[in-house]
Design an enzyme around this catalytic site. Structure first.
Site, PDB file in Angstrom:
ATOM      1  N   ASP A 149     -97.058  47.447  93.254  1.00  0.00           N
ATOM      2  CA  ASP A 149     -96.756  47.890  92.437  1.00  0.00           C
ATOM      3  C   ASP A 149     -96.244  50.085  92.974  1.00  0.00           C
ATOM      4  O   ASP A 149     -96.991  50.375  93.466  1.00  0.00           O
ATOM      5  CB  ASP A 149     -97.166  48.715  90.693  1.00  0.00           C
TER       6      ASP A 149
ATOM      7  N   GLU B 228     -90.378  21.691  87.133  1.00  0.00           N
ATOM      8  CA  GLU B 228     -91.266  22.198  86.730  1.00  0.00           C
ATOM      9  C   GLU B 228     -91.496  20.653  85.818  1.00  0.00           C
ATOM     10  O   GLU B 228     -90.121  20.554  85.295  1.00  0.00           O
ATOM     11  CB  GLU B 228     -90.856  23.067  85.623  1.00  0.00           C
TER      12      GLU B 228
ATOM     13  N   HIS C 150     -99.114  30.913  87.390  1.00  0.00           N
ATOM     14  CA  HIS C 150     -98.753  31.695  85.606  1.00  0.00           C
ATOM     15  C   HIS C 150     -99.477  31.033  84.424  1.00  0.00           C
ATOM     16  O   HIS C 150     -99.206  32.239  83.806  1.00  0.00           O
ATOM     17  CB  HIS C 150     -97.442  32.596  86.619  1.00  0.00           C
ATOM     18  N   ASP C 151     -99.076  29.921  83.919  1.00  0.00           N
ATOM     19  CA  ASP C 151     -99.036  29.222  82.632  1.00  0.00           C
ATOM     20  C   ASP C 151    -100.648  28.966  82.970  1.00  0.00           C
ATOM     21  O   ASP C 151    -100.921  28.272  81.393  1.00  0.00           O
ATOM     22  CB  ASP C 151     -97.790  28.021  82.621  1.00  0.00           C
TER      23      ASP C 151
ATOM     24  N   ASN D 246     -93.980  51.940  92.830  1.00  0.00           N
ATOM     25  CA  ASN D 246     -93.768  53.560  92.123  1.00  0.00           C
ATOM     26  C   ASN D 246     -94.087  54.416  90.880  1.00  0.00           C
ATOM     27  O   ASN D 246     -94.095  54.882  89.697  1.00  0.00           O
ATOM     28  CB  ASN D 246     -91.935  53.741  92.232  1.00  0.00           C
TER      29      ASN D 246
ATOM     30  N   ASP E 245     -93.620  45.584  91.855  1.00  0.00           N
ATOM     31  CA  ASP E 245     -91.964  45.479  92.275  1.00  0.00           C
ATOM     32  C   ASP E 245     -91.256  44.995  93.204  1.00  0.00           C
ATOM     33  O   ASP E 245     -92.701  44.332  93.950  1.00  0.00           O
ATOM     34  CB  ASP E 245     -91.405  46.406  91.726  1.00  0.00           C
TER      35      ASP E 245
ATOM     36  N   ASP F   9     -94.610  53.077  88.157  1.00  0.00           N
ATOM     37  CA  ASP F   9     -94.755  52.458  86.671  1.00  0.00           C
ATOM     38  C   ASP F   9     -95.396  51.707  85.953  1.00  0.00           C
ATOM     39  O   ASP F   9     -95.019  51.132  84.643  1.00  0.00           O
ATOM     40  CB  ASP F   9     -93.149  52.507  86.275  1.00  0.00           C
TER      41      ASP F   9
ATOM     42  N   ASP G 296     -87.048  25.899  86.202  1.00  0.00           N
ATOM     43  CA  ASP G 296     -87.886  26.042  84.650  1.00  0.00           C
ATOM     44  C   ASP G 296     -87.581  24.987  83.756  1.00  0.00           C
ATOM     45  O   ASP G 296     -86.678  25.117  83.493  1.00  0.00           O
ATOM     46  CB  ASP G 296     -87.552  27.339  84.350  1.00  0.00           C
TER      47      ASP G 296
ATOM     48  N   ASP H  70     -86.628  31.142  91.405  1.00  0.00           N
ATOM     49  CA  ASP H  70     -87.149  30.238  89.910  1.00  0.00           C
ATOM     50  C   ASP H  70     -85.507  30.225  89.646  1.00  0.00           C
ATOM     51  O   ASP H  70     -85.275  31.358  89.002  1.00  0.00           O
ATOM     52  CB  ASP H  70     -88.090  31.155  89.433  1.00  0.00           C
TER      53      ASP H  70
END
Ligand code: NOJ
Length: 567
Positions: free
Chosen positions: A43, A275, A341-342, A45, A51, A47, A222, A120
């Site tokens: 990150d 995928e 990521h799954d 910034n 990013d 938040d 995807d 993606d």
């Protein structure tokens, strides 16, 4: 440039360094893909959300890994019902992630470091907040109506279709404004796009060209095996499990891919991967064999799905990976991966995340990925040996689809305790906690409040600490990417499984043009050996995950050694 290459080739020939002539060399076969989850990488910034500028700050780190391609999870405008897999504008950057200028700078920074970018593409469905869907749901006569699938309520209840993320597992959602149901095989906020509509398909190709023109070097499609559906929605064959596979690889999918190939892939030097790889080998070959002009490589799940809650058998892992390798030895090309990521974190799912074995077993798994045939897809954070976060309370989870299924369990009287116990081990959020950069506040990921909790072990497991340790998983991964780059045999060489029933050691050789390497991986927490028939006196150690690798094939717990076998 061409002159330089010619001179180099002449020098190589003069020194007798010849490249094998009969292999179909491609950059995307020789590349190591680094999968980067932007929301959790860095990150910039404060938040609390990763990013694009955060990635830009870390470009030199990415380069230092020795990877060739970065695959970014979706970065488009999205209401984030499924962390970007619900796109509301395919040509805009998600505000959380930055701006189009940031994207352009990122591409420039990657390319300056000779790293390619894979985007993606999420086009089985859009977000319900996409302008197309807003228009489509407003009236039955909207020009966008046919961009989606509708079932008019006057025809009665639509034929059953199963949804993965719906709190009722029902893929049809009633929509009052037009008194119709729309189809969503993922969440209610992810209505399925109608691929039988040529106008929709052309929109998608134009979006893909937009990103290729901006510098994208490849596409990951995807959920693509679900795009082709029979718009008449006939009742499903009886006895089908309630699952998505019951209606994957519908008629038309190959025509769509051939069209996409003509309209997009053939116009650029891009790589393409969908995928999933269909229901069987035939499907997989039909998707990726070179003469089909569809995709470059298969991303098949049978291998990664071997590891489950409750453990797995090494002999099953060997059998599955060897069977896929055999099937693709002469035709087609595979991806090799153990995580994304799954899934849960690689070391927690496949290895042993107890403190005494974590680093060794994580390095062992990296060795497997980087020494198999196929293009390695390596998930960010695994190079540190990051583990499952182990969330135990439902409030800690951020994955909305998981919360939808929790709701389903709750409403259908499921065992919520069991659900949470499983989620603790295999929920996707395990792989989505912030990248552990330092031992400092919020693991150096953000100066604000992270969108999801940091895994509690960040003081022990972080990049800053591993940079200083020559034997860390991080520095070992760098050696592995170099080893693969320097040894074409690890990319293209014939794979042979040794000692298949051995439940402790995964042993195999790779062989190409007189060069042979042996890989020994002890997947157990005990000393072990394998019946390889190799004369270790003639074997040279190429790499090992212990400071002093075994010279004789006698392996310590989770020891991994790659040997060069002299002829
Ligand atoms: C597969 C993606 O990898 C996953 O994260 C997502 O939830 C579904 N497709 C739906 O887009």
């Amino acid at each position: 440039m061409r002159k330089i290459l010619l001179v180099l080739a002449m020098i190589a020939a003069a020194w007798g360094v010849a490249y094998p002539k009969d292999i179909d060399r491609k950059w995307w076969k020789e590349a190591v893909v680094y999968q980067l989850y932007p929301r959790s990488f860095k990150d910039s910034n404060g938040d609390g959300v990763g990013d694009l500028r955060g990635i830009i700050q870390k470009l030199d780190y990415i380069k230092s890994l020795g990877v060739d391609v970065v695959w970014l999870n979706p970065i488009y405008e999205s209401p984030n019902d499924d962390n970007g897999y619900d796109v509301s504008d395919y040509r805009a950057i998600m505000k959380d992630f930055g701006t189009m200028r940031d994207f352009d700078e990122l591409v420039k920074g990657l390319h300056a470091r000779r790293i390619k970018l894979v985007m993606d593409i999420v086009v089985n469905h859009s977000s319900d907040e996409h302008e197309w869907f807003k228009q489509a749901r407003s009236s039955r006569t909207s020009p966008y109506r046919d961009y989606y699938y509708w079932w008019p309520a006057e025809k009665g209840t639509p034929p059953a279709r199963w949804s993965l993320f719906d709190p009722k597992h029902d893929a049809w959602m009633y929509d009052a404004p037009t008194d119709s149901y729309y189809l969503h095989i993922f969440s209610r906020k992810q209505p399925d796009l109608n691929w039988s509509n040529p106008k929709l398909r052309q929109e998608v190709y134009s979006i893909m060209r937009f990103w290729a023109d901006k510098g994208a070097d490849g596409f990951r499609l995807d959920a693509f095996q679900f795009v082709a559906k029979d718009p008449k929605f006939p009742p499903l064959a009886e006895g089908l499990e309630p699952s998505l596979m019951g209606y994957s690889m519908g008629a038309g999918i190959h025509d769509y891919l051939k069209e996409m190939n003509r309209e997009v892939f053939s116009k650029y030097d891009v790589m393409s991967v969908a995928e999933g790889a269909g229901r069987n080998f035939q499907d997989a070959h039909d998707l990726v064999d070179a003469d089909r002009q569809e995709l470059n490589m298969a991303y098949a799940f049978e291998g990664v799905d071997v590891a489950r809650y409750g453990g797995y058998k090494l002999s099953t892992m060997k059998e599955v990976f060897s069977r896929w390798d055999r099937e693709f030895a002469d035709r087609g090309w595979l991806s090799i991966f153990l995580a994304n990521h799954d899934k849960a974190r690689m070391v927690s799912l496949w290895g042993n995340d107890k403190p005494e074995f974590r680093a060794y077993s994580s390095k062992l798994l990296s060795t497997f990925i980087l020494t198999m045939r196929g293009t390695p897809y390596y998930y960010n954070g695994d190079e540190l040996g990051m583990t499952n976060a182990g969330f135990g309370r439902i409030e800690d989870f951020r994955d909305k689809p998981l919360l939808y299924i929790y709701e389903y369990e709750k409403n259908s009287g499921g065992d919520l305790g069991k659900f949470l116990e499983r989620a603790k081990f295999e929920a996707r959020d395990n792989a989505r906690t912030p990248f552990q950069w330092t031992a400092g506040a919020q693991a150096g990921f953000t100066t604000g409040n992270p969108w999801i909790k940091i895994a509690p072990n960040y003081r022990e497991i972080n990049a800053a600490k591993e940079e200083k340790d020559p034997n860390s998983p991080l520095n070992y991964f760098r050696r592995l990417t170099r080893l693969r780059r320097d040894n074409l045999v690890l990319v293209y060489g014939k794979y042979k499984l040794l000692d298949p029933p051995n439940e402790a050691v995964y042993a195999y050789t790779r062989e190409l043009d007189g060069k042979k390497m042996l890989v020994l991986l002890n997947f157990s927490d005990q000393p072990a050996t394998a019946a390889t028939g190799v004369d270790f006196a003639k074997a040279k150690i190429a790499l090992g995950n212990y400071a002093a690798p075994s010279k004789d094939g006698k392996l310590r717990p989770y020891e991994a050694v790659v040997y060069d076998l002299q002829k």
